[in-house]
Motif scaffolding. Sequence first.
Motif, mmCIF file in Angstrom:
data_model
loop_
_atom_site.group_PDB
_atom_site.id
_atom_site.type_symbol
_atom_site.label_atom_id
_atom_site.label_comp_id
_atom_site.label_asym_id
_atom_site.label_seq_id
_atom_site.Cartn_x
_atom_site.Cartn_y
_atom_site.Cartn_z
ATOM 1 N N SER A 63 0.820 -1.214 0.000
ATOM 2 C CA SER A 63 0.000 0.000 0.000
ATOM 3 C C SER A 63 0.851 1.258 0.000
ATOM 4 N N GLN A 64 2.143 1.175 0.333
ATOM 5 C CA GLN A 64 2.946 2.402 0.331
ATOM 6 C C GLN A 64 3.093 2.973 -1.080
ATOM 7 N N TYR A 65 3.051 2.108 -2.100
ATOM 8 C CA TYR A 65 3.170 2.625 -3.466
ATOM 9 C C TYR A 65 1.902 3.342 -3.897
ATOM 10 N N LEU A 66 0.733 2.828 -3.437
ATOM 11 C CA LEU A 66 -0.516 3.549 -3.708
ATOM 12 C C LEU A 66 -0.462 4.938 -3.073
ATOM 13 N N ASN A 67 0.070 4.969 -1.839
ATOM 14 C CA ASN A 67 0.232 6.230 -1.140
ATOM 15 C C ASN A 67 1.108 7.198 -1.917
ATOM 16 N N LEU A 68 2.232 6.673 -2.432
ATOM 17 C CA LEU A 68 3.152 7.499 -3.219
ATOM 18 C C LEU A 68 2.439 8.097 -4.422
ATOM 19 N N ILE B 214 -0.818 8.614 -4.896
ATOM 20 C CA ILE B 214 -1.841 9.608 -4.534
ATOM 21 C C ILE B 214 -1.190 10.925 -4.132
#
Lengths: 85, 119, 175
Positions: free
Chosen positions: B68-73, B75
């Motif tokens: 999920s950290q890549y989704l965060n990046l 967004i």
Amino acid sequence: MIDVWILAVFCLTVLMAFAVVRLVLGPTAPDRVIALDTVNTLVIASMILLGVVFQEIIIVDVAIVYGLLSFVSTLYIAKYIGGEL
Amino acid sequence: MTVVEILIYTCLVIGVVFNSLGVLGLLRFPDLYTRMHATTKATTFGSIFTSLAVVVYGLSMFFSQNASQYLNLAIHAFLAAAFLAFTNAVSAHAIARAAHKSGIKPMLAVVDRLEEAKL
Amino acid sequence: MIPFLVTTGMAFLLYLILTAGSGSIGFWSLSELAMGAVLAMITGLVTRKFLCRSESYRLLSPIRLLLLLVYVPVPFFIELMKANLDVAYRVITLNIRPGIIRVHSGLKTDLGIFMLANSITLTPGTLSVGIDEETNDLFIHTINIAEGDEKKEIIESTELFRLVNLPAWIRRIAE
């Protein structure tokens, strides 16, 4: 894959150096302000790219806050130049 | 090379090219207002595209690794680009208005209706 | 009361977007949701007078929001692309004919004028410099005025955009 990001950040840094030339030369105050604004935009763009290079999301957050603060400072300098402050 | 990598390379190249055109315009144009055309349009567009490369990278990593950290990046990079476009437009208007108020005239201008209107 | 609710809702939405992917309730964890609600309420209390200053809540209707979400990536982005190709051509050739012209916008609300001015700043060859607050006319610095346009007293805003009719989109969103 990572090398491409570093190369892009390097290009943006060189562009910042060229924008600083206008910041030093600029005949009037608003010229210097838009040169500073350009440098700020490039700093934000390269910060977002550095977030990928170092795999840290916090750098992108810092870029957002930096952008909003530079926006406020530009508005105040514009008010000062226009003689409304 | 995969499709995603080609997309990322294209976005990065477009971004860097338009950023350099903006800085070139800042150095080459004769007066404040024309310089402002170059910087606001070209650097905003270039920065949007470099951020778009980060968004594409984050989304592709999110779908391939499901972290999920890549989704965060992705967004956060998208949000930063949106703020950048909005704030650049507003501050360009503010500086142009202030400069015209403080008495800087556009060079080579064929017409100046704001000067005639005396606001 | 309504300004407070709107500001709180916007702040909470922004907090949710920024913390997406933190836990298991939807995308969020319980602590992030609670903290976001508290912070959004504080933000709403402090800044309720700034966001809804003009006392018009038109942009809250879902159709207008949907139109705004379509407007930014499609018609606006097309004009932005064209603007940048135009600027690239001018930077390389230095073929310019600048001047400040008066443009009739025909919009009545502050939000409409704001959107039109920002759209003009980021689209082909134009940069908004000033606003006549009585008639809502815009003064626009144009990098390449067409032959004969400098003699016209006033220019319609639709003449500035060749590909897409942006003022009509803005009228649909903001008025």
